[in-house]
Design an enzyme around this catalytic site. Structure first.
Site, mmCIF file in Angstrom:
data_model
loop_
_atom_site.group_PDB
_atom_site.id
_atom_site.type_symbol
_atom_site.label_atom_id
_atom_site.label_comp_id
_atom_site.label_asym_id
_atom_site.label_seq_id
_atom_site.Cartn_x
_atom_site.Cartn_y
_atom_site.Cartn_z
ATOM 1 N N GLU A 1 0.955 -1.098 -0.009
ATOM 2 C CA GLU A 1 -0.024 0.043 0.054
ATOM 3 C C GLU A 1 0.803 1.136 -0.065
ATOM 4 O O GLU A 1 0.323 2.391 0.218
ATOM 5 C CB GLU A 1 -0.943 0.154 1.479
ATOM 6 C CG GLU A 1 -2.020 -1.065 1.123
ATOM 7 C CD GLU A 1 -2.936 -1.167 2.405
ATOM 8 O OE1 GLU A 1 -4.000 -0.250 2.431
ATOM 9 O OE2 GLU A 1 -2.666 -1.961 3.156
ATOM 10 N N LYS B 1 -6.787 -9.779 10.101
ATOM 11 C CA LYS B 1 -8.043 -9.935 10.178
ATOM 12 C C LYS B 1 -8.926 -11.040 10.850
ATOM 13 O O LYS B 1 -9.700 -11.248 11.473
ATOM 14 C CB LYS B 1 -8.663 -10.367 8.549
ATOM 15 C CG LYS B 1 -8.314 -9.076 7.732
ATOM 16 C CD LYS B 1 -8.777 -9.250 6.346
ATOM 17 C CE LYS B 1 -8.673 -7.872 5.399
ATOM 18 N NZ LYS B 1 -7.068 -7.603 5.350
ATOM 19 N N VAL C 1 -11.011 -14.748 -0.983
ATOM 20 C CA VAL C 1 -9.932 -15.183 -0.576
ATOM 21 C C VAL C 1 -8.794 -13.963 -0.365
ATOM 22 O O VAL C 1 -8.731 -13.069 -1.189
ATOM 23 C CB VAL C 1 -9.124 -16.305 -1.448
ATOM 24 C CG1 VAL C 1 -7.529 -16.680 -1.001
ATOM 25 C CG2 VAL C 1 -10.016 -17.357 -1.813
ATOM 26 N N SER D 1 -6.719 -2.125 1.533
ATOM 27 C CA SER D 1 -6.663 -1.296 0.306
ATOM 28 C C SER D 1 -7.305 -2.479 -0.841
ATOM 29 O O SER D 1 -6.985 -2.170 -2.004
ATOM 30 C CB SER D 1 -5.677 -0.744 -0.252
ATOM 31 O OG SER D 1 -5.361 0.630 0.416
ATOM 32 N N SER E 1 -16.711 -16.192 3.358
ATOM 33 C CA SER E 1 -17.963 -16.379 2.809
ATOM 34 C C SER E 1 -18.609 -14.915 2.204
ATOM 35 O O SER E 1 -18.405 -14.104 2.947
ATOM 36 C CB SER E 1 -19.037 -17.259 3.391
ATOM 37 O OG SER E 1 -19.607 -16.515 4.402
ATOM 38 N N LEU F 1 -21.002 -12.445 2.103
ATOM 39 C CA LEU F 1 -22.316 -11.641 2.948
ATOM 40 C C LEU F 1 -23.125 -10.778 2.048
ATOM 41 O O LEU F 1 -22.602 -9.722 1.391
ATOM 42 C CB LEU F 1 -21.670 -10.977 3.988
ATOM 43 C CG LEU F 1 -20.893 -11.681 5.079
ATOM 44 C CD1 LEU F 1 -20.056 -10.755 6.209
ATOM 45 C CD2 LEU F 1 -21.700 -12.449 5.735
ATOM 46 N N GLU G 1 -23.128 -2.681 1.667
ATOM 47 C CA GLU G 1 -22.100 -2.529 2.513
ATOM 48 C C GLU G 1 -22.020 -0.928 3.027
ATOM 49 O O GLU G 1 -22.257 0.068 2.406
ATOM 50 C CB GLU G 1 -20.708 -2.187 1.447
ATOM 51 C CG GLU G 1 -20.376 -3.694 0.920
ATOM 52 C CD GLU G 1 -19.068 -3.731 0.078
ATOM 53 O OE1 GLU G 1 -18.079 -3.336 0.649
ATOM 54 O OE2 GLU G 1 -19.064 -4.059 -1.143
ATOM 55 N N SER H 1 -11.919 10.527 0.561
ATOM 56 C CA SER H 1 -12.017 9.194 1.168
ATOM 57 C C SER H 1 -13.240 9.064 1.877
ATOM 58 O O SER H 1 -13.520 10.109 2.349
ATOM 59 C CB SER H 1 -10.783 8.893 2.123
ATOM 60 O OG SER H 1 -9.611 8.910 1.200
#
Length: 382
Positions: free
Chosen positions: A26, A158, A207, A214, A245, A247, A251, A350
């Site tokens: 990034e 994560k 994945v 980012s 999976s 969702l 968002e 942003s």
């Protein structure tokens, strides 16, 4: 928004070192973000020292020129392009009580660049946003914007982020993790475990590198035959991967800021589907500039609920300064938290600054608030 803090060093104004770039994938987004922050810092209130970290990890003095740090005609900037001429390195002090920054070049006497009162670490991804830089600054005794070591590390990983959220009763989606040793020892078994997960929770899958941002290295996989390539793509960014999976739902994002009386949430935003992209990937975010809806068209009850969950996530991970919390509003009306970002994208367009703009905090005020919050806070254990 906040009372002004007097600098601890002898110069009249607090001196801000804006640190950006870095070794992660990034790097370029960090440069773009730092350019926006440099443009917004009130030079009547702060002295500024821009320090770029090159892709190979060298700390360099850079031009204080935001125009050279922007994406122009899809061309991404780098620290190497704006580093000042020479081969010297910028060196921070190690040890509380010393805040001078030194420029060191082979064959020359080191040059004292003066004290730094606070660091604004505009780094995204590993080697900057993940607690590594935060630990260095704690060792140096220099205050900095954003979360400390623990929250930064949790926010970057994560898997452990989801484990923390689950332990605090926050709703997360199904996921499975493949660690480096497992993949290297038996790829077939690892792929079978991912396939079993998909058979239980449905295709497609996402994945992802476990410790990247980012949308780098993420693949949407609808066919088991595409799994090996998707895993290898994610592993280019991180040897540990996480598989999630799909969702189904909207968002929704929400910003959180630290105030003296606790954390507060912004009005939320919605990221609508991007027709030309499978998901909200790097190109959609930064190149094609997919536009979010601010504020999100939610009911008052939904807005209150996502704000509550965002603050709970901030507190659960022991965050400081700022966080962007990302959710899915599912078809059953329930929110599921996807992740938090302890140093979110921070250009004026942003989502984090836009959400706070809609909540009554302008971009320059936001930058000032974060600096003043950092100047108030001690370093080390707190």
């Amino acid at each position: 928004m906040s009372s002004e803090i007097s600098p601890q060093s002898p110069h009249a104004k607090p001196r801000v070192a804006v640190v950006f770039g870095g070794r992660s994938s990034e790097h370029t987004i960090s440069v773009v973000t730092a350019g926006a922050v440099l443009r917004a810092i009130d030079r009547d209130r702060y002295d500024v020292l821009p320090i770029g970290i090159t892709t190979d990890g060298r700390w360099a003095l850079t031009a204080d020129d935001p125009d050279r740090m922007a994406i122009v005609e899809r061309s991404l900037p780098s620290v190497e392009q704006i580093a000042e001429p020479g081969t010297g390195d910028v060196v921070l002090p190690i040890g509380p009580g010393r805040r001078e920054v030194v420029y060191s070049e082979a064959g020359s006497v080191p040059k004292d660049l003066g004290d730094v009162d606070v660091v604004f670490p505009m780094l995204h991804g590993p080697y900057g946003e993940d607690g590594t830089l935060q630990g260095l600054l704690d060792l140096a005794g220099v205050p900095y914007v954003g979360s400390g070591v623990l929250a930064s590390a949790v926010g970057m990983d994560k898997e452990y982020m989801k484990r923390v959220f689950t332990s605090f009763g926050l709703p997360v989606g199904p996921y499975v993790v493949v660690r480096p040793r497992e993949w290297e020892a038996d790829r077939g078994a690892a792929l079978a475990r991912i396939t079993d997960f998909a058979d239980e929770h449905g295709w497609p899958l996402f994945v992802k590198p476990a410790r990247a941002g980012s949308s780098m290295g993420i693949s949407r996989v609808a066919d088991p035959a595409d799994l090996p390539a998707a895993v290898e793509e994610a592993r280019r960014h991180d040897p540990k991967i996480i598989v999630e999976s799909l969702l189904r739902g909207r968002e929704i994002e929400c910003g959180v800021l630290e105030f003296e009386d606790g954390a507060r949430a912004s009005l939320p935003a919605e990221i609508p589907p991007v027709s030309s992209h499978d998901f909200y990937d790097f190109e959609a975010k930064y190149i094609d500039s997919a536009d979010g809806i601010v504020p999100a068209p939610l009911t008052p009850e939904e807005t209150a609920r996502v704000q509550e969950l965002a603050v709970r996530a901030f507190d659960a991970a022991s965050c400081e300064g700022l966080v962007r919390a990302d959710f899915f509003l599912q078809e059953n009306g329930e929110f599921v938290i996807n992740e938090i970002n302890t140093m979110p994208g921070f250009t004026p367009i942003s989502m984090f600054p836009r959400m706070w703009e809609a909540s009554g905090v302008s971009y320059p005020e936001l930058v000032d608030h974060l600096l003043q919050t950092a100047l108030r806070r001690s370093t080390g254990l707190r």
